[in-house]
Design an enzyme around this catalytic site. Structure first.
Site, PDB file in Angstrom:
ATOM      1  N   CYS A   1      27.029   5.519   8.957  1.00 49.26           N
ATOM      2  CA  CYS A   1      26.897   4.072   9.028  1.00 49.26           C
ATOM      3  C   CYS A   1      28.113   3.421   9.684  1.00 49.26           C
ATOM      4  O   CYS A   1      28.069   2.279  10.075  1.00 49.26           O
ATOM      5  CB  CYS A   1      26.716   3.488   7.637  1.00 49.26           C
ATOM      6  SG  CYS A   1      25.477   4.360   6.712  1.00 49.26           S
TER       7      CYS A   1
ATOM      8  N   THR B   1       0.842  -1.196   0.000  1.00 44.85           N
ATOM      9  CA  THR B   1       0.000   0.000   0.000  1.00 44.85           C
ATOM     10  C   THR B   1       0.879   1.248   0.000  1.00 44.85           C
ATOM     11  O   THR B   1       1.807   1.358   0.805  1.00 44.85           O
ATOM     12  CB  THR B   1      -0.917  -0.005   1.242  1.00 44.85           C
ATOM     13  OG1 THR B   1      -1.735  -1.172   1.172  1.00 44.85           O
ATOM     14  CG2 THR B   1      -1.802   1.232   1.296  1.00 44.85           C
TER      15      THR B   1
END
Ligand code: PLP
Length: 389
Positions: free
Chosen positions: A320, A234
């Site tokens: 990161c 969705t």
């Protein structure tokens, strides 16, 4: 707070929030529903698709598919391109890619693919001869970034794409996550192009993949028929609307020369006033907002923490890497010495930075570095007292 970490993520622009709000309140429908509310959602997605296509110069809106983030776009591009050419088992990429590409390619090595890792010079510029030589009849995919997340260095993707298509049948994927909204995008020779909303003042949790017409890419997320049947799930309409609004903002409001001036003032101020500071990355050929500087013999993580205490947000190399002590792969590929790579700080500016942000940073930083350098185990080396270490 002085936020100099815009390559990690950006603040959602007020204009973007305003565009999103109706889709977080009165317009709450499912864009696949056939009723009026559903169609309203679908129209909002269509408009956002057009805004993204316009910013990156896609020929047709159908070439844009929304995803959840840049990593999904990169993963899909790479695995999809390989799945559509099952007989070919060779990939070409570079040593300085973001984990969203590097770690997928590493995983593919363990799944039986052969990967050629193309290097860069000490300024971070790609070795085009090595790339040319790497191409083979069984090369399925070439994946390179447009802008490096740590240094901002730009790869000539138009030229790389030309080489790839002249010398091979490979699909050419570009990780454009750090570049969109910061430099003009040229898709002339690009087959697949990944972008991410949160790097350009849209919310976190939305990205897109450009898929050139004619490139066959099987779905990565299988289910319903959303996104022209290419990406199930969705649709996250508020986020998609946000990404569209952010692209419109980037298109209309070019703030890059002001940001470049601020960046240059910060960088020159540091290089002129702090001993043992050196820039990592090509001075000219890079994003206008990024400055990666090594404070040699000083621990980058300590610099980050001291700046943080004063309300200045930066990264060590890349967000990161903030939990590991290994030097960043990008700086290693550029042959930055270990004692400099460990002291590297990425300053990445954005549209909300001011002159005062730069002045304050330039005022507080020398003292922090001086203090940390004095505590460093390399202090004697850096001061020239001992050269035999
Ligand atoms: N590619 C590059 C060059 C990036 O800098 C990043 C994020 O830092 C990504 C891919 C991953 O994007 P996302 O955080 O949206 O998954």
């Amino acid at each position: 707070m002085i936020y100099l970490d815009n390559n990690a993520t950006t603040r959602v622009a007020p204009e973007v929030v305003e565009a999103m709000l109706p889709y977080l309140s009165e317009f709450f429908g499912n864009s696949s529903s056939a009723h009026t509310l559903g169609r309203t959602m679908k129209q909002a997605i269509d408009q956002a698709r057009e805004q993204v296509a316009t910013l990156i110069g896609a020929a047709d809106t159908s070439e844009i598919v929304f995803t959840s983030c840049g990593s999904e776009s990169d993963n899909w591009a790479i695995r999809g391109a390989l799945a559509s050419q099952p007989a070919k088992k060779h990939i070409v990429t570079t040593l300085v890619e973001h984990e969203a590409v590097r770690n997928v390619c590493r995983a593919l090595e363990s799944e039986g693919y052969e990967v050629t890792w193309v290097g860069v010079n000490e300024r971070g510029d790609i070795d085009l001869d090595a790339l040319r030589e790497a191409l083979r009849p069984d090369t399925a995919l070439v994946s390179v970034m447009l802008a490096n997340n740590e240094t901002g260095v730009l790869f000539p993707v138009n030229e790389i794409g030309r080489i790839v298509h002249e010398r091979s049948e490979a699909v050419f994927h570009v990780d454009g996550v750090q570049a969109v909204g910061k430099v003009p995008i040229d898709l002339t020779n690009v087959d697949l192009f990944a972008l991410s909303g949160h790097k350009l003042h849209a919310p976190q949790g939305v990205g897109a993949l450009y898929i050139r017409k004619g490139i066959s890419l099987p779905s990565f997320i299988i289910g319903g028929a959303q996104e022209q049947g290419r990406r199930a799930g969705t649709s996250a309409v508020p986020n998609i609307v946000g990404l569209g609004a952010a692209c419109k903002l980037a298109q209309e409001d070019d703030d890059h020369s002001r940001i470049r001036d601020l960046r240059d003032r910060l960088e020159n101020g540091i290089l002129e006033n702090i001993p043992n500071a050196r820039r990592n990355g090509d001075a000219a050929n890079r994003l206008p907002n990024t400055s990666n500087i090594s404070f040699e013999y000083v621990e980058g993580q300590n610099i980050l923490l001291h700046l943080d205490q004063l309300g200045v947000c930066v990264s060590t190399g890349s967000a990161c890497h903030s939990t590991t002590h290994e030097s960043s792969a990008t700086l290693r590929a550029m042959n930055v010495p270990y004692t400099a790579a460990q002291g590297s700080i990425r300053f990445s500016l954005g549209r909300y930075n001011t002159d005062e942000d730069i002045e304050t940073t330039l005022r507080v930083l020398p003292e922090i570095i001086e203090k940390l350098a004095a505590m460093s185990p390399y202090a004697e080396v850096s001061s020239g007292a001992r050269k035999d270490v």
